[in-house]
Design an enzyme around this catalytic site. Structure first.
Site, short mmCIF file in Angstrom:
data_model
loop_
_atom_site.label_atom_id
_atom_site.label_comp_id
_atom_site.label_asym_id
_atom_site.label_seq_id
_atom_site.Cartn_x
_atom_site.Cartn_y
_atom_site.Cartn_z
CD GLU A 267 0.17 -1.31 3.15
OE1 GLU A 267 0.47 -1.36 4.36
OE2 GLU A 267 0.17 -2.31 2.40
CG HIS A 291 -6.11 -5.51 1.78
ND1 HIS A 291 -6.65 -5.97 2.96
CD2 HIS A 291 -4.79 -5.30 2.05
CE1 HIS A 291 -5.71 -6.04 3.89
NE2 HIS A 291 -4.57 -5.64 3.36
CD GLU A 292 -2.60 -3.99 -0.91
OE1 GLU A 292 -1.99 -3.23 -0.13
OE2 GLU A 292 -2.70 -5.22 -0.73
CG HIS A 295 -3.35 -0.85 3.84
ND1 HIS A 295 -3.20 -0.94 5.20
CD2 HIS A 295 -3.14 -2.10 3.36
CE1 HIS A 295 -2.91 -2.20 5.53
NE2 HIS A 295 -2.87 -2.92 4.43
CD GLU A 314 -2.07 -5.40 6.70
OE1 GLU A 314 -3.16 -5.48 6.10
OE2 GLU A 314 -1.06 -4.90 6.20
CG ASP A 371 10.26 -9.91 6.97
OD1 ASP A 371 9.25 -9.22 6.76
OD2 ASP A 371 11.40 -9.54 6.67
CE1 TYR A 379 -2.81 -8.40 5.42
CE2 TYR A 379 -1.46 -9.57 7.01
CZ TYR A 379 -1.57 -8.74 5.91
OH TYR A 379 -0.44 -8.26 5.30
#
Length: 597
Positions: A267, A291-292, A295, A314, A371, A379
């Site tokens: 995003e 979704h993006e 954001h 998220e 990560d 999410y």
């Protein structure tokens, strides 16, 4: 606070110290060198106020050649020892009254935040390509900076690239200077952003306008296809504004990247990065853009302070995405989205283990690479907590709360605790009513998780449950289903089928020829888990071409089924891994390491 320090660290993944000077604006001069796979940079850090003394920055793999202060005087600096997650602390020793500091440096060819592609790895096959991926803590591999979402910066950038290539960034374009064999692109980002939203891409690029404020960029071979696929993005922006308030970033441009991009989308403000796997040819995957786009409010406008509060980004964004889909396609489409997301959540909880602290929403990640903590939990579990709060308050009251939330924390980065304090102030008792403490601080999915029901979803699940007993959908049914309905049906099927049933399934849905990667990969996951040899060439093709982690993890995971499929997986990975992003390589290596010996 790190062991052995007395610093006021604001983030377990940064050396930034809030008792020290803070950067308010970056001026970047970046020269992109494809031959050496590095960026030669000059970064000017403008401070929020004149200051002196120590200033700690984050770096990883960066070589510093010189540091000077605003008056041109040399600034002493030292680099701390290498930490495998954080990189090296760069401590500047600023003279009193320093207003800005200039750092000359270059990046490493192995920088995890930068992927360098040879021409043959692009669609056009003629020119190299570079793209960045700074989330969660990889901006420090591209620019020495205070790499924490807690501190936000505006920036100006001048990016010099070989002609005839183009550069785009997460900023507004402000000009191009033609040089001898080079082109320098100028950018300005007037809104303050966390450093993980710094983004750069360089390649042979063309653009197509989609509306007065939206444009799509892609390689020439992909540009027309991308423009057709995303033609409806303006309607999406308008629907989102109706739900969440005015769009505050001036433009909503998108860049379709080469297939090695490890995510579905990123995003980056003003320039969302997208995977080419969204180009299904039938617009069946454009809802991922929702979704993006969401954001732009939840994540970019109001941001998690650190990765330990990632659910604020998220969870709210998945909830917002499904509100946008409901506004465009109706309630049934949103319910199907929740049903599809349920599988991803269950798989993430199973992967970590029911009692894993990484299945909590409010995580504690000291010593943990963000990560490695990445999953569907923040999410989908986060979005379900937001739904509970919405249902408890009532939609009208919740929407009013959200408007106040956006206004109060606009262009700020906040913690879970700050969110809860604001929630209690505006909607007293709501958090206690939904037992938010259990959602945030206990692993797994709480017993009061919201249920999403629709006749359509239940009918599809019931039909799939009949597969082992010979119940099959008719060709008329299959032809009438949307992509989401087909995906939900496939998700409910057994993960291993006899060869004749695999053949029947592929024939009934035409799965091996699908341009929709959600459907294609769901099918290939079943085929891999079934040791279905006719699908092996397609499995090889997809894994050799696509670097999106969402698809690599389940496909390589399903290939663990038999010795033959494990051998196939190892063979494919050995050939394809050099083309994968470092993040994707790490995910797949982790999957294969768990194969039986």
């Amino acid at each position: 606070m790190r062991k052995g320090t007395s610093m006021a660290l604001v983030d377990p993944h940064s050396y930034a110290d809030d008792t020290q000077p803070v950067t308010k604006h970056l001026r970047l001069h970046l020269a992109v060198d494809f031959e050496r796979k590095r960026i030669d940079g000059r970064a000017v850090l403008e401070l929020a106020a004149p200051a002196g003394g120590p200033m700690d920055l984050d770096t990883k793999g960066i070589t510093i050649s010189a540091v000077t202060a605003s008056g041109g005087g040399e600034v002493l600096f030292d680099l701390g020892p290498e930490d495998p997650i954080l990189g090296r602390r760069l401590r500047l020793k600023l003279p009193p009254g320093t207003k800005e500091v200039l750092l000359r440096y270059h990046t490493s060819p192995e920088a995890i935040g930068l992927q360098w592609l040879a021409p043959e790895q692009t669609e056009g096959k003629r020119h190299p390509f570079l793209f960045s991926q700074c989330q969660a803590i990889h901006a420090r591999t591209m620019v020495p900076c205070q790499d924490t979402a807690r501190f936000r910066v505006t920036y100006h950038a001048e990016v010099t690239v070989p002609a005839p290539l183009s550069a785009v960034m997460s900023a507004g374009p402000s000009g191009v200077i033609e040089g001898k064999g080079t082109r320098t692109f100028l950018f300005d980002m007037p809104q303050p952003i966390p450093t993980y939203l710094l983004a750069l891409a360089v390649g042979e690029l063309e653009s197509r306008d989609l509306s007065p404020r939206a444009r799509v960029w892609a390689e020439p071979a992909t540009a027309e296809k991308a423009a057709w696929e995303f033609a409806g993005v303006e309607e999406m922006i308008v629907k989102a504004e109706g739900l969440f308030g005015p769009y505050d970033w001036d433009r909503y441009d998108m860049l379709v990247l080469p297939p090695s991009f490890p995510y579905g989308g990123m995003e980056n403000p003003r320039m969302t990065f997208l995977t080419p796997t969204l180009l299904a040819g039938d617009r069946s995957l454009v809802d991922v853009v929702a979704h993006e786009l969401a954001h732009s409010w939840t994540g970019n406008l109001v941001t998690n302070a650190t990765s330990e509060h990632f659910w604020l980004n998220e969870g709210f964004t998945v909830w917002a995405e499904r509100r946008i889909l409901e506004a465009i396609h109706g309630e049934e489409a949103a319910v199907l989205g929740w049903a599809i997301g349920e599988k991803a959540l269950a798989e993430s909880i199973a992967r970590f283990g029911e009692g894993s602290p990484l299945t909590k929403l409010r995580t504690h990640l000291q010593g943990v690479d963000p990560d490695d903590a990445f999953s569907s939990v923040p999410y989908e579990k986060g979005a379900r907590l937001v739904v509970l709060l919405e249902r408890t308050a009532g939609r009208a009251a919740w929407d009013a709360f959200l408007a106040e939330y956006m206004k109060r924390f606009r262009f700020q980065s906040i913690t879970t605790e700050e969110f809860l304090a604001f929630l209690e102030e505006k909607l007293p008792g709501a958090a206690a009513t939904v037992n938010a403490d259990a959602w945030l601080h206990e692993p797994g999915l709480p017993a009061n998780a919201p249920v999403f029901r629709s006749e359509r979803a239940e009918a599809l699940a019931a039909l799939a449950a009949g597969w082992p007993n010979g119940v099959r959908p008719t060709s008329e049914q299959v032809g009438s289903w949307s992509a989401s309905e087909t995906l939900l049906y496939l998700q409910k099927l057994p993960r291993s089928l006899p060869a004749e049933e695999c053949a029947a399934l592929d024939a009934a849905f035409g799965l091996s020829g699908k341009g929709n990667y959600e459907l294609l990969v769901e099918w290939l996951t079943i085929a891999a888990g079934s040791d279905y040899e006719p699908a092996f060439p397609k499995i090889r093709e997809v894994l050799a071409r696509v670097g999106r982690m969402k698809y690599l993890r389940p496909l390589y995971g399903a290939l663990a089924a038999t010795e033959r499929t494990r051998s196939l997986a190892r063979e494919i990975f050995a050939a394809a891994s050099p083309t994968y992003h470092a993040l994707s390589r790490r995910v797949v290596a982790g999957v294969i390491e768990k194969y039986p010996a």
